[in-house]
Design a protein around this motif. Structure first.
Motif, PDB file in Angstrom:
ATOM      1  N   MET A   1      -0.777   4.237 -15.061  1.00 18.60           N
ATOM      2  CA  MET A   1      -0.018   3.518 -14.030  1.00 18.60           C
ATOM      3  C   MET A   1      -0.813   3.472 -12.728  1.00 18.60           C
ATOM      4  N   ILE A   2      -0.824   2.289 -12.113  1.00 14.84           N
ATOM      5  CA  ILE A   2      -1.556   2.110 -10.853  1.00 14.84           C
ATOM      6  C   ILE A   2      -0.561   2.049  -9.698  1.00 14.84           C
ATOM      7  N   LEU A   3      -0.854   2.779  -8.637  1.00  9.04           N
ATOM      8  CA  LEU A   3      -0.016   2.707  -7.436  1.00  9.04           C
ATOM      9  C   LEU A   3      -0.772   1.931  -6.357  1.00  9.04           C
ATOM     10  N   ILE A   4      -0.141   0.860  -5.845  1.00  3.97           N
ATOM     11  CA  ILE A   4      -0.733   0.120  -4.724  1.00  3.97           C
ATOM     12  C   ILE A   4       0.055   0.456  -3.466  1.00  3.97           C
ATOM     13  N   THR A   5      -0.635   0.815  -2.410  1.00  8.79           N
ATOM     14  CA  THR A   5       0.021   0.982  -1.102  1.00  8.79           C
ATOM     15  C   THR A   5      -0.382  -0.192  -0.216  1.00  8.79           C
ATOM     16  N   GLY A   6       0.480  -0.534   0.736  1.00  3.09           N
ATOM     17  CA  GLY A   6       0.202  -1.703   1.595  1.00  3.09           C
ATOM     18  C   GLY A   6       0.178  -2.989   0.794  1.00  3.09           C
ATOM     19  N   ALA A   7       1.075  -3.075  -0.198  1.00  5.82           N
ATOM     20  CA  ALA A   7       1.025  -4.170  -1.185  1.00  5.82           C
ATOM     21  C   ALA A   7       1.408  -5.537  -0.628  1.00  5.82           C
ATOM     22  N   ASN A   8       2.035  -5.578   0.564  1.00  7.98           N
ATOM     23  CA  ASN A   8       2.416  -6.887   1.120  1.00  7.98           C
ATOM     24  C   ASN A   8       1.317  -7.519   1.963  1.00  7.98           C
ATOM     25  N   GLY A   9       0.233  -6.814   2.155  1.00  7.26           N
ATOM     26  CA  GLY A   9      -0.878  -7.350   2.950  1.00  7.26           C
ATOM     27  C   GLY A   9      -1.700  -8.331   2.125  1.00  7.26           C
ATOM     28  N   GLN A  10      -2.749  -8.864   2.746  1.00  5.91           N
ATOM     29  CA  GLN A  10      -3.597  -9.866   2.066  1.00  5.91           C
ATOM     30  C   GLN A  10      -4.147  -9.337   0.748  1.00  5.91           C
ATOM     31  N   LEU A  11      -4.806  -8.190   0.829  1.00  4.16           N
ATOM     32  CA  LEU A  11      -5.449  -7.632  -0.353  1.00  4.16           C
ATOM     33  C   LEU A  11      -4.403  -7.214  -1.396  1.00  4.16           C
ATOM     34  N   GLY A  12      -3.372  -6.501  -0.929  1.00  3.93           N
ATOM     35  CA  GLY A  12      -2.340  -6.008  -1.836  1.00  3.93           C
ATOM     36  C   GLY A  12      -1.647  -7.142  -2.572  1.00  3.93           C
ATOM     37  N   HIS A  13      -1.384  -8.212  -1.846  1.00  3.06           N
ATOM     38  CA  HIS A  13      -0.701  -9.382  -2.414  1.00  3.06           C
ATOM     39  C   HIS A  13      -1.513  -9.958  -3.582  1.00  3.06           C
ATOM     40  N   ASP A  14      -2.800 -10.182  -3.348  1.00  4.44           N
ATOM     41  CA  ASP A  14      -3.630 -10.800  -4.386  1.00  4.44           C
ATOM     42  C   ASP A  14      -3.973  -9.821  -5.510  1.00  4.44           C
ATOM     43  N   LEU A  15      -4.090  -8.559  -5.150  1.00  7.61           N
ATOM     44  CA  LEU A  15      -4.347  -7.534  -6.172  1.00  7.61           C
ATOM     45  C   LEU A  15      -3.207  -7.498  -7.196  1.00  7.61           C
ATOM     46  N   GLN A  16      -1.974  -7.649  -6.694  1.00  8.84           N
ATOM     47  CA  GLN A  16      -0.824  -7.652  -7.609  1.00  8.84           C
ATOM     48  C   GLN A  16      -0.946  -8.786  -8.629  1.00  8.84           C
ATOM     49  N   LYS A  17      -1.400  -9.953  -8.143  1.00  9.97           N
ATOM     50  CA  LYS A  17      -1.531 -11.109  -9.047  1.00  9.97           C
ATOM     51  C   LYS A  17      -2.562 -10.816 -10.143  1.00  9.97           C
ATOM     52  N   ILE A  18      -3.662 -10.179  -9.728  1.00  6.71           N
ATOM     53  CA  ILE A  18      -4.734  -9.880 -10.697  1.00  6.71           C
ATOM     54  C   ILE A  18      -4.256  -8.851 -11.727  1.00  6.71           C
ATOM     55  N   LEU A  19      -3.618  -7.795 -11.240  1.00  5.82           N
ATOM     56  CA  LEU A  19      -3.156  -6.747 -12.163  1.00  5.82           C
ATOM     57  C   LEU A  19      -2.114  -7.316 -13.134  1.00  5.82           C
ATOM     58  N   HIS A  20      -1.267  -8.187 -12.603  1.00  6.06           N
ATOM     59  CA  HIS A  20      -0.250  -8.834 -13.425  1.00  6.06           C
ATOM     60  C   HIS A  20      -0.920  -9.671 -14.525  1.00  6.06           C
ATOM     61  N   ALA A  21      -1.906 -10.465 -14.125  1.00  8.57           N
ATOM     62  CA  ALA A  21      -2.621 -11.334 -15.083  1.00  8.57           C
ATOM     63  C   ALA A  21      -3.345 -10.504 -16.147  1.00  8.57           C
ATOM     64  N   GLU A  22      -3.770  -9.309 -15.762  1.00  9.56           N
ATOM     65  CA  GLU A  22      -4.487  -8.435 -16.700  1.00  9.56           C
ATOM     66  C   GLU A  22      -3.532  -7.566 -17.518  1.00  9.56           C
ATOM     67  N   ASN A  23      -2.227  -7.783 -17.337  1.00  8.47           N
ATOM     68  CA  ASN A  23      -1.197  -6.985 -18.027  1.00  8.47           C
ATOM     69  C   ASN A  23      -1.320  -5.498 -17.764  1.00  8.47           C
ATOM     70  N   LEU A  24      -1.715  -5.155 -16.543  1.00  7.63           N
ATOM     71  CA  LEU A  24      -1.836  -3.738 -16.184  1.00  7.63           C
ATOM     72  C   LEU A  24      -0.561  -3.300 -15.464  1.00  7.63           C
ATOM     73  N   GLU A  25      -0.101  -2.106 -15.793  1.00  9.13           N
ATOM     74  CA  GLU A  25       1.134  -1.610 -15.188  1.00  9.13           C
ATOM     75  C   GLU A  25       0.855  -1.090 -13.785  1.00  9.13           C
ATOM     76  N   PHE A  26       1.680  -1.508 -12.836  1.00 11.86           N
ATOM     77  CA  PHE A  26       1.477  -1.021 -11.472  1.00 11.86           C
ATOM     78  C   PHE A  26       2.795  -0.920 -10.716  1.00 11.86           C
ATOM     79  N   ILE A  27       2.753  -0.089  -9.680  1.00  8.96           N
ATOM     80  CA  ILE A  27       3.893   0.008  -8.760  1.00  8.96           C
ATOM     81  C   ILE A  27       3.383  -0.455  -7.404  1.00  8.96           C
ATOM     82  N   ALA A  28       4.019  -1.494  -6.861  1.00  4.55           N
ATOM     83  CA  ALA A  28       3.582  -2.039  -5.578  1.00  4.55           C
ATOM     84  C   ALA A  28       4.485  -1.518  -4.467  1.00  4.55           C
ATOM     85  N   THR A  29       3.887  -0.900  -3.460  1.00  5.86           N
ATOM     86  CA  THR A  29       4.677  -0.383  -2.337  1.00  5.86           C
ATOM     87  C   THR A  29       4.085  -0.844  -1.013  1.00  5.86           C
ATOM     88  N   ASP A  30       4.956  -1.057  -0.045  1.00  2.00           N
ATOM     89  CA  ASP A  30       4.496  -1.245   1.329  1.00  2.00           C
ATOM     90  C   ASP A  30       5.240  -0.182   2.156  1.00  2.00           C
TER      91      ASP A  30
END
Ligand SMILES: NC(=O)c1ccc[n+]([C@@H]2O[C@H](COP(=O)([O-])OP(=O)(O)OC[C@H]3O[C@@H](n4cnc5c(N)ncnc54)[C@H](OP(=O)(O)O)[C@@H]3O)[C@@H](O)[C@H]2O)c1
Length: 175
Positions: A1-30
């Protein structure tokens, strides 16, 4: 499981899209879900979630305002990244955090390398340089990525900033 912090920022926002496309499990937090300046809250949050990678996208990015908000800037860009490294170490997760080319003063005439000595000039860049040092001292499974610009559609981005500059320029022309 991947934890993203600051997920609503520029990088966090796009990182979520990539992880989603790669079918990787993650928890997005801001900061509403997880304030990275509160190490106890971070410790509590990661409990029993099987986190094996923490990607810290949170930061204090207002370079000009940082000259006045010194404490806040160090909290977010130096001490919180270190605390996340400590928590990653405690749970055996790998850790990625982001820094800036501003850790250099720009006087070198050839491209900078990882081995070059930092020479930060502003509060923002001094805090980032301190953060890099603290993170790498705290945990040897930490990766610090120095970038000069982040291009994305979320938050205050290159597009909205340049549009603002262009608008101001147009107003000057009219005046
Ligand atoms: N933007 C660039 O061109 C650039 C250049 C060089 C390096 N970098 C580095 O690259 C990384 C990503 O930058 P970015 O542009 O994606 O940043 P960003 O858009 O400013 O995103 C940072 C996010 O962190 C959130 N945050 C603020 N305080 C927090 C807290 N206490 N706990 C948790 N989250 C919090 C912010 O929320 P709010 O917006 O609500 O405060 C925002 O959603 C940062 O380390 C930055 O310093 C960026």
């Amino acid at each position: 499981m991947i934890l993203i912090t600051g997920a609503n920022g520029q990088l966090g926002h796009d990182l979520q899209k990539i992880l989603h496309a790669e079918n990787l499990e993650f928890i997005a937090t801001d900061y509403k879900e997880l304030d990275i300046t509160n190490i106890d809250a971070v410790r509590e949050f990661v409990k029993d979630k099987n986190i094996d990678l923490i990607i810290n996208c949170a930061a204090y990015n207002n370079v000009d305002k940082a000259e006045e908000e010194v404490e806040m800037c160090y909290k977010l860009n130096a001490y919180a990244p270190r605390d996340l490294a400590l928590v990653a170490k405690e749970i055996g997760a790998e850790y990625i955090t982001y820094s800036t080319d501003f850790v250099f003063d720009g006087s070198k005439k050839t491209p900078y390398t990882e081995e070059d000595k930092v020479s930060p000039l502003s509060v923002y860049s001094k805090a980032k340089a301190e953060g890099e040092k603290l993170v790498l001292e705290a945990y040897d499974k930490s990766f610090v990525i120095r970038t000069s610009w982040v291009f994305g559609i979320a938050n205050n981005n290159f597009n909205s900033a340049t549009r603002f500059v262009m608008k101001s320029y147009d107003m000057l022309k009219v005046a």
